[in-house]
Design an enzyme around this catalytic site. Structure first.
Site, PDB file in Angstrom:
ATOM      1  CE1 TYR A   1      53.338 -96.035  30.776  1.00  0.00           C
ATOM      2  CE2 TYR A   1      54.270 -96.238  28.573  1.00  0.00           C
ATOM      3  CZ  TYR A   1      53.235 -96.470  29.464  1.00  0.00           C
ATOM      4  OH  TYR A   1      52.115 -97.153  29.059  1.00  0.00           O
TER       5      TYR A   1
ATOM      6  CE  LYS B   1      51.320-100.157  32.543  1.00  0.00           C
ATOM      7  NZ  LYS B   1      50.061-100.173  33.356  1.00  0.00           N
TER       8      LYS B   1
ATOM      9  CB  THR C   1      52.262-100.328  27.393  1.00  0.00           C
ATOM     10  OG1 THR C   1      52.812 -99.811  26.182  1.00  0.00           O
ATOM     11  CG2 THR C   1      53.383-100.377  28.424  1.00  0.00           C
ATOM     12  CG  ASP C   2      53.290-101.759  22.199  1.00  0.00           C
ATOM     13  OD1 ASP C   2      53.414-100.744  22.913  1.00  0.00           O
ATOM     14  OD2 ASP C   2      53.041-101.690  20.972  1.00  0.00           O
ATOM     15  CD  GLU C   3      55.691 -96.902  25.070  1.00  0.00           C
ATOM     16  OE1 GLU C   3      56.725 -96.417  25.567  1.00  0.00           O
ATOM     17  OE2 GLU C   3      54.675 -96.230  24.831  1.00  0.00           O
TER      18      GLU C   3
END
Length: 370
Positions: free
Chosen positions: A175, A179, A138-140
């Site tokens: 989260y 990741k 993810t870009d997060e």
């Protein structure tokens, strides 16, 4: 030549889109390894479940013997690792499950893949050279791409306006931290053991079969039911939106054509504030759904601002130039066309989302054991 794809989390939102794309539009075979937690919905795979090229294996990626058996039994050419806990709010309420699935589970899967790959090398199998482990992230993990002058837990250099593959990691939530940890493990297995890996980092996905706890489906269904549309803070958080079927096509292209050891960012070129997204949904609801007794016009009157969540990043935005230059992928949908397709799908597939909302979709949890 057809390949065998072992896809973890193939009953989830993005995973099921990849499975459908592979079965409907390629000759490849698919082995779907899914624990079938609340986010795994077999009804999202109804269109492929009778295909002779599709196999479901019910298993937990944290179960090392089960993963070893899955590799031995199905002899995959490509692993696409999508299984993950992914809802930020849930990670704030219970971080441990995210660490277990996203970090420990990824390490277990990497070891199972490495053991299988070694057997291919030792047997001089032609499959060894073509084997790939594709990790979907993810870009997060990059943290907060705040506007100049805005408050942020992490500030990129002023010259940086988009996340690139070289952007330093600075995750904000349990989260995104989990990741980020899994991304680091994948790259370490490539550097240390030579495992042929690929990593992709995507922006916010939306589209058909999206679990209703996420922003876009939640707003669609709440608006249709005349319920409040809760918007965090002032709604000015910016996200780049990627139609899930565009993402599925990109993932398959990376898995089959990407260069080992590389990372590719996948974005939709659609930056919107959360409030803009909700207001666009409201306009579509007003246009397309006018005959419900519970429906309230205008739908925007249902917008309710609520307390912001802890550690809420201000802006994510992906530079997808690398995948376009090197692999020739570009999204086919704009935000407007993709959102209209999404709205139409939810209007036409009430049985699917009603069974999610009432929990009855969880009544059937079938699959081959390993």
């Amino acid at each position: 030549m057809p390949k065998t794809f072992l896809i973890t989390g193939g009953a989830g939102f993005i995973g099921s889109a990849v499975v459908r794309e592979l079965i409907h539009n390629t000759d490849h075979r698919v082995v779907n390894v899914d624990k079938l937690t609340y986010a795994g919905n077999l009804e999202s795979l109804a269109s492929v479940e009778d295909s002779q090229r599709y196999t479901l294996v019910k298993a937990d990626i944290c179960d090392a013997p089960a993963m070893q058996r899955a590799f031995a039994a199905h002899q995959p050419d490509v692993v696409m690792h999508l299984a993950a806990e992914s809802h930020v709010d849930r990670s704030i309420d219970g971080p441990a499950e995210f660490i277990q699935t996203n970090v420990v589970g990824t390490s277990v899967l990497l070891e199972a893949a490495r053991g299988y790959w070694k057997t291919l090398q030792e047997s001089a199998s032609e499959k060894a050279a073509g084997f790939r482990f594709h990790h979907i992230s993810t870009d997060e993990v990059y943290g907060d791409l705040a506007e100049e002058g805005a408050s942020s837990s992490f500030q990129l250099p002023a010259s940086s306006s988009l996340f690139t593959e070289q952007t330093p990691y600075a995750p904000s939530s349990p989260y995104s931290a989990s990741k980020a940890g899994s991304d680091h493990l994948v790259r370490a297995w490539q550097r240390t053991f030579g495992l042929p890996t690929l990593v992709t980092n995507c922006s916010n996905n939306y589209g058909p079969y999206h679990f209703p706890e996420k922003l876009i489906p939640l707003m669609i269904l709440n608006a249709l039911a005349g319920k409040p549309l809760p918007v965090y803070g002032d709604g000015q958080q910016i996200r780049d939106w990627l139609y899930v079927e565009d993402h599925a096509r990109a993932l398959i292209k990376v898995a089959t054509e990407g260069e080992v050891g590389e990372t590719y960012n996948i974005g939709g070129h659609n930056e919107k504030t959360n409030l803009e997204v909700v207001e666009t949904i409201c306009a579509l609801v007003d246009e397309l759904r006018l005959d419900s007794s519970s429906f309230q016009l205008p739908a925007s009157s249902l917008i309710t601002f609520v307390a912001d969540r802890p550690g809420h990043d201000l802006r994510y935005a992906i530079d997808a130039g690398k995948i376009e230059r090197e692999l020739g992928w570009v999204p086919q949908e704009t935000f407007e066309t993709g959102l209209r397709k999404t709205m139409a799908w939810y209007l036409e597939n009430r049985d699917w989302w009603q069974r999610v909302l009432d929990g009855s979709y969880q009544g059937e949890r079938l699959g081959a054991s390993v």
